[in-house]
Design an enzyme around this catalytic site. Structure first.
Site, PDB file in Angstrom:
ATOM      1  N   LYS A  13      47.099  54.999  41.755  1.00  0.00           N
ATOM      2  CA  LYS A  13      48.208  55.749  41.130  1.00  0.00           C
ATOM      3  C   LYS A  13      47.788  56.327  39.787  1.00  0.00           C
ATOM      4  CE  LYS A  13      51.145  52.265  40.944  1.00  0.00           C
ATOM      5  NZ  LYS A  13      50.381  51.145  41.551  1.00  0.00           N
ATOM      6  N   ARG A  88      59.798  49.578  39.989  1.00  0.00           N
ATOM      7  CA  ARG A  88      59.129  48.506  40.732  1.00  0.00           C
ATOM      8  C   ARG A  88      60.125  47.554  41.380  1.00  0.00           C
ATOM      9  NH1 ARG A  88      54.052  48.639  37.672  1.00  0.00           N
ATOM     10  NH2 ARG A  88      52.517  47.167  38.410  1.00  0.00           N
ATOM     11  N   ARG A 127      36.723  48.093  39.861  1.00  0.00           N
ATOM     12  CA  ARG A 127      37.310  48.719  38.665  1.00  0.00           C
ATOM     13  C   ARG A 127      36.916  47.926  37.418  1.00  0.00           C
ATOM     14  NH1 ARG A 127      43.637  50.225  38.694  1.00  0.00           N
ATOM     15  NH2 ARG A 127      44.197  48.190  37.936  1.00  0.00           N
ATOM     16  N   ARG A 139      40.868  44.868  31.951  1.00  0.00           N
ATOM     17  CA  ARG A 139      42.232  44.333  31.955  1.00  0.00           C
ATOM     18  C   ARG A 139      42.228  42.873  32.401  1.00  0.00           C
ATOM     19  NH1 ARG A 139      46.068  48.559  35.011  1.00  0.00           N
ATOM     20  NH2 ARG A 139      47.198  46.619  35.326  1.00  0.00           N
ATOM     21  N   ARG A 150      49.790  39.768  41.538  1.00  0.00           N
ATOM     22  CA  ARG A 150      50.401  41.103  41.376  1.00  0.00           C
ATOM     23  C   ARG A 150      50.738  41.702  42.742  1.00  0.00           C
ATOM     24  NH1 ARG A 150      45.964  44.034  38.124  1.00  0.00           N
ATOM     25  NH2 ARG A 150      47.359  45.836  38.232  1.00  0.00           N
TER      26      ARG A 150
HETATM   27  P1  AMP Z   1      50.327  48.327  35.947  1.00  0.00           P
HETATM   28  O1  AMP Z   1      49.437  48.883  34.898  1.00  0.00           O
HETATM   29  O2  AMP Z   1      51.300  49.325  36.492  1.00  0.00           O
HETATM   30  O3  AMP Z   1      49.567  47.627  37.051  1.00  0.00           O
HETATM   31  O4  AMP Z   1      51.238  47.202  35.240  1.00  0.00           O
HETATM   32  C1  AMP Z   1      50.641  46.070  34.634  1.00  0.00           C
HETATM   33  C2  AMP Z   1      51.676  44.973  34.474  1.00  0.00           C
HETATM   34  O5  AMP Z   1      52.743  45.432  33.625  1.00  0.00           O
HETATM   35  C3  AMP Z   1      52.380  44.542  35.752  1.00  0.00           C
HETATM   36  O6  AMP Z   1      51.622  43.582  36.476  1.00  0.00           O
HETATM   37  C4  AMP Z   1      53.678  43.970  35.208  1.00  0.00           C
HETATM   38  O7  AMP Z   1      53.484  42.710  34.625  1.00  0.00           O
HETATM   39  C5  AMP Z   1      54.008  44.936  34.091  1.00  0.00           C
HETATM   40  N1  AMP Z   1      54.796  46.091  34.559  1.00  0.00           N
HETATM   41  C6  AMP Z   1      54.417  47.399  34.580  1.00  0.00           C
HETATM   42  N2  AMP Z   1      55.395  48.180  35.062  1.00  0.00           N
HETATM   43  C7  AMP Z   1      56.427  47.350  35.361  1.00  0.00           C
HETATM   44  C8  AMP Z   1      57.707  47.555  35.924  1.00  0.00           C
HETATM   45  N3  AMP Z   1      58.141  48.787  36.277  1.00  0.00           N
HETATM   46  N4  AMP Z   1      58.509  46.464  36.096  1.00  0.00           N
HETATM   47  C9  AMP Z   1      58.086  45.235  35.744  1.00  0.00           C
HETATM   48  N5  AMP Z   1      56.888  44.964  35.232  1.00  0.00           N
HETATM   49  C10 AMP Z   1      56.046  46.008  35.033  1.00  0.00           C
END
Ligand code: AMP
Length: 197
Positions: A13, A88, A127, A139, A150
């Site tokens: 994404k 989400r 990654r 990360r 996740r």
């Molecule tokens: P991402 O970079 O999108 O993989 O997000 C990293 C982490 O941020 C996720 O594993 C969640 O802990 C938190 N996070 C990001 N977006 C959301 C969301 N829309 N709702 C809840 N937690 C989020």
């Protein structure tokens, strides 16, 4: 143009959203990036979110919805945006509907990157290796064990979001297992169809 990118963690994404930013000049609103920035800055939101993020869980709807509501008010989001990592949960999708409705705005497309989940752990390990090789920070949640959590959160809470948009005829599925350029081409076709409709 207002777009949503759906798909499990590691589906690509962020990569594809960055390409749309370059092509269409609209900002990528990644809730993950915004939360990581809040954690790095040590804001109250960051302090609340850190432990949940490190463990691979979902930050509360209330916090995330608040962040997005503020962010889409910024001047650069007036001409459109790509939401990456939001919504989400169903509660987030419904909250987004209300936000857009109150502004008289509509989504142009919801794109779901479909990937083979068995291949995702390999992708995430790669990654992390690439980031390390490029001297970039890795990360914390790109650790294979946290990544599995996740993915579980995705399957438990987020997998229901795509059908929510499909029911309204807004969802386009994209084969995310193709090479990166192939995925970009499929997205470009989907967007030109959306622009006509
Ligand atoms: P991402 O970079 O999108 O993989 O997000 C990293 C982490 O941020 C996720 O594993 C969640 O802990 C938190 N996070 C990001 N977006 C959301 C969301 N829309 N709702 C809840 N937690 C989020």
């Amino acid at each position: 143009m207002r777009l949503i990118f759906l798909g499990p963690p590691g589906a690509g994404k962020g990569t594809q959203a960055a390409r749309i930013v370059a092509k269409h000049g609209i900002p990528q609103l990644s809730t993950g990036d915004m939360l990581r920035a809040a954690v790095a800055a040590g804001t109250p939101i960051g302090q609340k979110a850190k432990a949940v993020m490190d463990a691979g869980g979902l930050v509360s709807d209330e916090i995330v919805i608040g962040i997005v509501a503020d962010r889409i008010e910024e001047p650069d989001a007036k001409k459109g945006f790509i939401l990456d990592g939001f919504p989400r949960t169903l509660a987030q999708a419904e909250a987004l509907d209300r936000m857009l409705e109150s502004k008289g705005l509509k989504l142009d497309a919801v794109l779901e990157l479909k990937v083979d989940q068995d291949k995702l752990v390999d992708r995430i390990v790669r990654r992390a290796e690439e980031a390390r090789a490029a001297g970039q920070p890795v990360r914390k949640d790109d650790d294979p064990e946290v990544f599995k959590t996740r993915l579980e959160a995705y399957n438990r809470d987020t997998a229901v979001v795509a059908p929510y948009y499909a029911k309204r005829g807004q969802l386009t599925a994209i084969d995310g297992m193709q090479p990166i350029d192939g995925v970009s081409d499929a997205i470009a076709s989907a967007l030109s169809v959306a622009a006509q409709g």
